[in-house]
Design a protein around this motif. Structure first.
Motif, PDB file in Angstrom:
ATOM      1  N   GLU A  13       0.837  -1.196   0.000  1.00 57.51           N
ATOM      2  CA  GLU A  13       0.000   0.000   0.000  1.00 57.51           C
ATOM      3  C   GLU A  13       0.872   1.246   0.000  1.00 57.51           C
ATOM      4  O   GLU A  13       1.946   1.269   0.583  1.00 57.51           O
ATOM      5  CB  GLU A  13      -0.901   0.008   1.229  1.00 57.51           C
ATOM      6  CG  GLU A  13      -2.022  -0.998   1.175  1.00 57.51           C
ATOM      7  CD  GLU A  13      -3.017  -0.784   2.301  1.00 57.51           C
ATOM      8  OE1 GLU A  13      -3.245   0.370   2.680  1.00 57.51           O
ATOM      9  OE2 GLU A  13      -3.544  -1.784   2.786  1.00 57.51           O
ATOM     10  N   ASP A  14       0.369   2.301  -0.670  1.00 55.45           N
ATOM     11  CA  ASP A  14       1.067   3.575  -0.670  1.00 55.45           C
ATOM     12  C   ASP A  14       0.973   4.190   0.717  1.00 55.45           C
ATOM     13  O   ASP A  14      -0.014   3.999   1.423  1.00 55.45           O
ATOM     14  CB  ASP A  14       0.441   4.521  -1.692  1.00 55.45           C
ATOM     15  CG  ASP A  14       0.684   4.059  -3.123  1.00 55.45           C
ATOM     16  OD1 ASP A  14       1.710   3.394  -3.344  1.00 55.45           O
ATOM     17  OD2 ASP A  14      -0.140   4.373  -3.996  1.00 55.45           O
ATOM     18  N   LYS A  16       0.163   6.833   3.599  1.00 58.84           N
ATOM     19  CA  LYS A  16      -0.939   7.777   3.728  1.00 58.84           C
ATOM     20  C   LYS A  16      -0.471   9.106   4.305  1.00 58.84           C
ATOM     21  O   LYS A  16      -1.240   9.844   4.892  1.00 58.84           O
ATOM     22  CB  LYS A  16      -2.033   7.186   4.629  1.00 58.84           C
ATOM     23  CG  LYS A  16      -2.608   5.895   4.106  1.00 58.84           C
ATOM     24  CD  LYS A  16      -3.333   6.104   2.800  1.00 58.84           C
ATOM     25  CE  LYS A  16      -4.010   4.821   2.373  1.00 58.84           C
ATOM     26  NZ  LYS A  16      -4.048   4.625   0.971  1.00 58.84           N
ATOM     27  N   ASN A  20       2.008  12.696  -1.586  1.00 57.87           N
ATOM     28  CA  ASN A  20       1.609  11.631  -2.502  1.00 57.87           C
ATOM     29  C   ASN A  20       0.225  11.951  -3.032  1.00 57.87           C
ATOM     30  O   ASN A  20      -0.389  12.939  -2.647  1.00 57.87           O
ATOM     31  CB  ASN A  20       1.656  10.263  -1.806  1.00 57.87           C
ATOM     32  CG  ASN A  20       0.786  10.202  -0.573  1.00 57.87           C
ATOM     33  OD1 ASN A  20      -0.324  10.701  -0.568  1.00 57.87           O
ATOM     34  ND2 ASN A  20       1.288   9.585   0.477  1.00 57.87           N
ATOM     35  N   ASP A  21      -0.274  11.140  -3.937  1.00 55.37           N
ATOM     36  CA  ASP A  21      -1.568  11.412  -4.569  1.00 55.37           C
ATOM     37  C   ASP A  21      -2.706  11.431  -3.563  1.00 55.37           C
ATOM     38  O   ASP A  21      -3.613  12.258  -3.655  1.00 55.37           O
ATOM     39  CB  ASP A  21      -1.858  10.371  -5.649  1.00 55.37           C
ATOM     40  CG  ASP A  21      -0.934  10.520  -6.842  1.00 55.37           C
ATOM     41  OD1 ASP A  21      -0.380  11.619  -7.031  1.00 55.37           O
ATOM     42  OD2 ASP A  21      -0.760   9.529  -7.583  1.00 55.37           O
ATOM     43  N   TYR A  22      -2.664  10.552  -2.581  1.00 52.82           N
ATOM     44  CA  TYR A  22      -3.729  10.511  -1.578  1.00 52.82           C
ATOM     45  C   TYR A  22      -3.780  11.816  -0.779  1.00 52.82           C
ATOM     46  O   TYR A  22      -4.838  12.395  -0.586  1.00 52.82           O
ATOM     47  CB  TYR A  22      -3.514   9.319  -0.636  1.00 52.82           C
ATOM     48  CG  TYR A  22      -4.513   9.250   0.493  1.00 52.82           C
ATOM     49  CD1 TYR A  22      -5.792   8.762   0.276  1.00 52.82           C
ATOM     50  CD2 TYR A  22      -4.180   9.693   1.758  1.00 52.82           C
ATOM     51  CE1 TYR A  22      -6.714   8.707   1.302  1.00 52.82           C
ATOM     52  CE2 TYR A  22      -5.094   9.641   2.788  1.00 52.82           C
ATOM     53  CZ  TYR A  22      -6.360   9.147   2.561  1.00 52.82           C
ATOM     54  OH  TYR A  22      -7.267   9.101   3.577  1.00 52.82           O
ATOM     55  N   ALA A  23      -2.621  12.297  -0.341  1.00 57.61           N
ATOM     56  CA  ALA A  23      -2.571  13.531   0.446  1.00 57.61           C
ATOM     57  C   ALA A  23      -3.031  14.724  -0.385  1.00 57.61           C
ATOM     58  O   ALA A  23      -3.747  15.598   0.114  1.00 57.61           O
ATOM     59  CB  ALA A  23      -1.158  13.754   0.969  1.00 57.61           C
ATOM     60  N   GLU A  24      -2.648  14.775  -1.640  1.00 56.40           N
ATOM     61  CA  GLU A  24      -3.059  15.883  -2.504  1.00 56.40           C
ATOM     62  C   GLU A  24      -4.564  15.863  -2.744  1.00 56.40           C
ATOM     63  O   GLU A  24      -5.219  16.906  -2.741  1.00 56.40           O
ATOM     64  CB  GLU A  24      -2.313  15.821  -3.839  1.00 56.40           C
ATOM     65  CG  GLU A  24      -0.830  16.056  -3.715  1.00 56.40           C
ATOM     66  CD  GLU A  24      -0.492  17.444  -3.197  1.00 56.40           C
ATOM     67  OE1 GLU A  24      -1.183  18.404  -3.565  1.00 56.40           O
ATOM     68  OE2 GLU A  24       0.453  17.550  -2.403  1.00 56.40           O
ATOM     69  N   ARG A  25      -5.120  14.688  -2.928  1.00 57.84           N
ATOM     70  CA  ARG A  25      -6.567  14.568  -3.142  1.00 57.84           C
ATOM     71  C   ARG A  25      -7.325  14.983  -1.876  1.00 57.84           C
ATOM     72  O   ARG A  25      -8.312  15.715  -1.941  1.00 57.84           O
ATOM     73  CB  ARG A  25      -6.908  13.136  -3.543  1.00 57.84           C
ATOM     74  CG  ARG A  25      -8.320  12.946  -3.974  1.00 57.84           C
ATOM     75  CD  ARG A  25      -8.581  11.567  -4.603  1.00 57.84           C
ATOM     76  NE  ARG A  25      -7.846  10.481  -3.977  1.00 57.84           N
ATOM     77  CZ  ARG A  25      -6.885   9.785  -4.574  1.00 57.84           C
ATOM     78  NH1 ARG A  25      -6.527  10.058  -5.809  1.00 57.84           N
ATOM     79  NH2 ARG A  25      -6.272   8.797  -3.939  1.00 57.84           N
ATOM     80  N   LEU A  26      -6.842  14.547  -0.724  1.00 57.60           N
ATOM     81  CA  LEU A  26      -7.480  14.907   0.545  1.00 57.60           C
ATOM     82  C   LEU A  26      -7.392  16.414   0.787  1.00 57.60           C
ATOM     83  O   LEU A  26      -8.368  17.038   1.215  1.00 57.60           O
ATOM     84  CB  LEU A  26      -6.808  14.142   1.681  1.00 57.60           C
ATOM     85  CG  LEU A  26      -7.435  14.277   3.055  1.00 57.60           C
ATOM     86  CD1 LEU A  26      -8.862  13.731   3.049  1.00 57.60           C
ATOM     87  CD2 LEU A  26      -6.606  13.531   4.071  1.00 57.60           C
ATOM     88  N   ASN A  27      -6.250  17.016   0.501  1.00 62.04           N
ATOM     89  CA  ASN A  27      -6.072  18.448   0.675  1.00 62.04           C
ATOM     90  C   ASN A  27      -7.008  19.232  -0.252  1.00 62.04           C
ATOM     91  O   ASN A  27      -7.605  20.232   0.160  1.00 62.04           O
ATOM     92  CB  ASN A  27      -4.616  18.828   0.406  1.00 62.04           C
ATOM     93  CG  ASN A  27      -4.340  20.268   0.719  1.00 62.04           C
ATOM     94  OD1 ASN A  27      -4.968  20.862   1.575  1.00 62.04           O
ATOM     95  ND2 ASN A  27      -3.377  20.832   0.014  1.00 62.04           N
ATOM     96  N   ARG A  29      -9.907  18.240  -1.438  1.00 65.13           N
ATOM     97  CA  ARG A  29     -11.280  18.085  -0.944  1.00 65.13           C
ATOM     98  C   ARG A  29     -11.525  18.967   0.261  1.00 65.13           C
ATOM     99  O   ARG A  29     -12.582  19.594   0.384  1.00 65.13           O
ATOM    100  CB  ARG A  29     -11.558  16.627  -0.615  1.00 65.13           C
ATOM    101  CG  ARG A  29     -11.646  15.765  -1.844  1.00 65.13           C
ATOM    102  CD  ARG A  29     -11.801  14.315  -1.508  1.00 65.13           C
ATOM    103  NE  ARG A  29     -11.858  13.509  -2.720  1.00 65.13           N
ATOM    104  CZ  ARG A  29     -11.747  12.208  -2.739  1.00 65.13           C
ATOM    105  NH1 ARG A  29     -11.594  11.540  -1.612  1.00 65.13           N
ATOM    106  NH2 ARG A  29     -11.792  11.552  -3.883  1.00 65.13           N
TER     107      ARG A  29
END
Length: 56
Positions: A13-14, A16, A20-27, A29
């Motif tokens: 798993e990447d 969290k 990374n892409d997950y952190a950028e997407r969460l930011n 949102r």
């Protein structure tokens, strides 16, 4: 006796955290929710955000 080696690399798993892409997407949102809430506050109070916070 011969041991067989794995033929594929396991998918890890990447992380969290960090950049990374997950952190950028969460930011992104969180920023959209904050902007929408700012508009709601301004509409309901009839004041701009700075006036509502007492900064102007």
């Amino acid at each position: 006796m011969s041991q067989s080696q794995p033929t594929t690399t396991p998918k890890l798993e990447d992380p969290k955290f960090g950049f990374n892409d997950y952190a950028e997407r969460l930011n992104g949102r969180a920023a959209m929710i904050g902007f929408a809430l700012t508009l709601v506050i301004e509409y309901l109070t009839g004041q701009g955000l700075l006036s509502w916070l007492g900064l102007q």
